[in-house]
Enzyme design. Structure first.
Site, PDB file in Angstrom:
ATOM      1  CG  HIS A  14       9.702   1.727  -3.339  1.00  0.00           C
ATOM      2  ND1 HIS A  14       9.671   0.576  -4.097  1.00  0.00           N
ATOM      3  CD2 HIS A  14      10.884   2.320  -3.625  1.00  0.00           C
ATOM      4  CE1 HIS A  14      10.780   0.488  -4.815  1.00  0.00           C
ATOM      5  NE2 HIS A  14      11.535   1.556  -4.563  1.00  0.00           N
ATOM      6  CG  HIS A  16      15.745   3.132  -2.175  1.00  0.00           C
ATOM      7  ND1 HIS A  16      16.340   1.908  -2.353  1.00  0.00           N
ATOM      8  CD2 HIS A  16      14.706   3.165  -3.040  1.00  0.00           C
ATOM      9  CE1 HIS A  16      15.699   1.235  -3.296  1.00  0.00           C
ATOM     10  NE2 HIS A  16      14.696   1.977  -3.733  1.00  0.00           N
ATOM     11  CG  ASP A  18      21.094   4.567  -0.570  1.00  0.00           C
ATOM     12  OD1 ASP A  18      19.856   4.559  -0.763  1.00  0.00           O
ATOM     13  OD2 ASP A  18      21.875   3.779  -1.157  1.00  0.00           O
ATOM     14  N   GLY A 165      19.011  -2.302  -7.744  1.00  0.00           N
ATOM     15  CA  GLY A 165      20.136  -2.187  -8.680  1.00  0.00           C
ATOM     16  C   GLY A 165      19.677  -2.341 -10.111  1.00  0.00           C
ATOM     17  CG  HIS A 192      13.533  -2.044  -7.094  1.00  0.00           C
ATOM     18  ND1 HIS A 192      13.856  -2.318  -5.795  1.00  0.00           N
ATOM     19  CD2 HIS A 192      13.451  -0.690  -7.196  1.00  0.00           C
ATOM     20  CE1 HIS A 192      13.968  -1.170  -5.136  1.00  0.00           C
ATOM     21  NE2 HIS A 192      13.724  -0.165  -5.953  1.00  0.00           N
ATOM     22  CD  GLU A 195      13.160   1.982 -11.284  1.00  0.00           C
ATOM     23  OE1 GLU A 195      13.659   0.981 -10.760  1.00  0.00           O
ATOM     24  OE2 GLU A 195      13.333   3.133 -10.856  1.00  0.00           O
ATOM     25  CG  ASP A 272      12.467   5.280  -5.855  1.00  0.00           C
ATOM     26  OD1 ASP A 272      12.770   4.308  -5.149  1.00  0.00           O
ATOM     27  OD2 ASP A 272      12.792   5.363  -7.060  1.00  0.00           O
TER      28      ASP A 272
HETATM   29 ZN   LIG Z   1      13.417   1.899  -5.449  1.00  0.00          ZN
END
Ligand SMILES: [Zn+2]
Length: 326
Positions: A14, A16, A18, A165, A192, A195, A272
């Site tokens: 997991h 990302h 960006d 998102g 996801h 959370e 993350d």
């Molecule tokens: Zn994430």
């Protein structure tokens, strides 16, 4: 016995793209592209109160990730960071639709990201796969068109899909048709969920076909739900430091790691977003060690188990497994 976190060969599922590009590269890209950056906005503020606030950092980073050159370099940069954490296998996720502000189309975006993977693999020897994120807030037709494109492209590096998102306004039932559309095309699904504190979202995501859950913290105190996760052989992709920042948890003990370890509930620790969260995979494990929530032996075991949940063909899984055991 391994002496320290660095010695342990790891898996990361997991991460990302960006949110993990190093600040150094972001600043370099901004200078090259003559884009003014507000550097304070690249990393999460200590006063962050929510996931929505956390997600605002991405607006700043995405300004410089709108060219094929920047995308390729971003991938290489993130894999290099994983290499420093002694990662042997990583699944990097990205949302193609967030890289179209300056006119890039899906083919160019995928060519750039795949070229980045090829370069990074050649220089590090790490096995790298890609997870493609649809965005929950996007129009359904945009997401289904993305899955159509993925199917047509049939990239050797794309191993699954995710929906990222805002979770509160777009819980699983509001995007159910899109999720099913992707699953019916045969894509591996990680979602996801949980959370935002909603346990129902985690269980719904599993019902919709998710083989792994991103975060899932909402169920971490619920033994019935955790036993269900175990029974269905679902892996929880946990991201401790990020969860503290988004207020998904108040304290590391909320992750309930001793129970998960004792009951052998499948989970893995992940970063993350290395840059937004200001972390590395080694740091995440170090933090848990310092709080006496896990031991070095247990870190080794969860990484060796996690490869069973990687979206990999069996022969490749066995190959990486042998690297993790050595
Ligand atoms: Zn994430």
């Amino acid at each position: 016995m391994k002496k320290c976190v660095q010695d342990i060969s790891k898996v990361e599922l997991h991460c990302h793209l960006d949110g993990s590009v190093s600040s150094g590269l972001i600043k370099q890209l901004a200078a090259e592209q003559q884009i003014p950056l507000i550097e304070d906005n690249l990393i999460v503020s200590e006063a962050c109160e929510s996931l929505d606030e956390y997600l605002q950092c991405f607006d700043e980073i995405l300004k410089v990730l709108q060219t094929t050159d920047s995308l390729k370099r971003a991938v290489v940069d993130v894999v290099n960071q994983a290499d420093h954490d002694n990662v042997k296998y990583i699944e990097i996720r990205f949302a193609p639709m967030l890289h179209m502000e300056k006119g890039l189309g899906l083919p160019e975006i995928f060519e750039a990201v795949e070229a980045g993977v090829e370069t990074a693999v050649a220089s590090t020897g790490i096995k790298v796969n890609l997870l493609v994120c649809a965005m929950r807030q996007q129009d359904a037709t945009v997401n289904t068109a993305l899955f159509d494109y993925l199917q047509q492209r049939n990239s050797q590096f794309v191993c699954g899909i995710d929906f990222a998102g805002p979770e509160v306004p777009f819980p699983p039932n509001t995007i159910e048709t899109q999720i099913e559309y992707g699953v019916n095309k045969g894509f591996n699904l990680t979602l996801h969920a949980g959370e935002c504190g909603c346990m129902h979202n985690v269980m719904e995501s599993i019902r919709l076909g998710a083989k792994r859950i991103g975060h899932g913290v909402a169920i971490n105190q619920d033994e019935v739900a955790l036993q269900e996760v175990k029974a269905q052989n679902i892996l929880l992709e946990m991201c401790p430091k990020s969860n503290i920042q988004t207020k998904a948890i108040q304290d590391l003990s909320d992750l309930n790691l001793p129970y998960l370890l004792q009951e052998e509930i499948p989970f893995l620790i992940n970063t993350d977003n290395r840059t937004v969260t200001q972390t590395s995979l080694n740091e995440e494990y170090q933090l848990l060690l310092e709080h006496h929530l896990i031991t070095l032996d247990q870190i080794e075991t969860i990484n060796q188990n996690a490869i069973n949940f990687a979206f990999l063909p069996e022969n490749e899984r066995q190959h990486i497994k042998s690297k993790l055991m050595s």
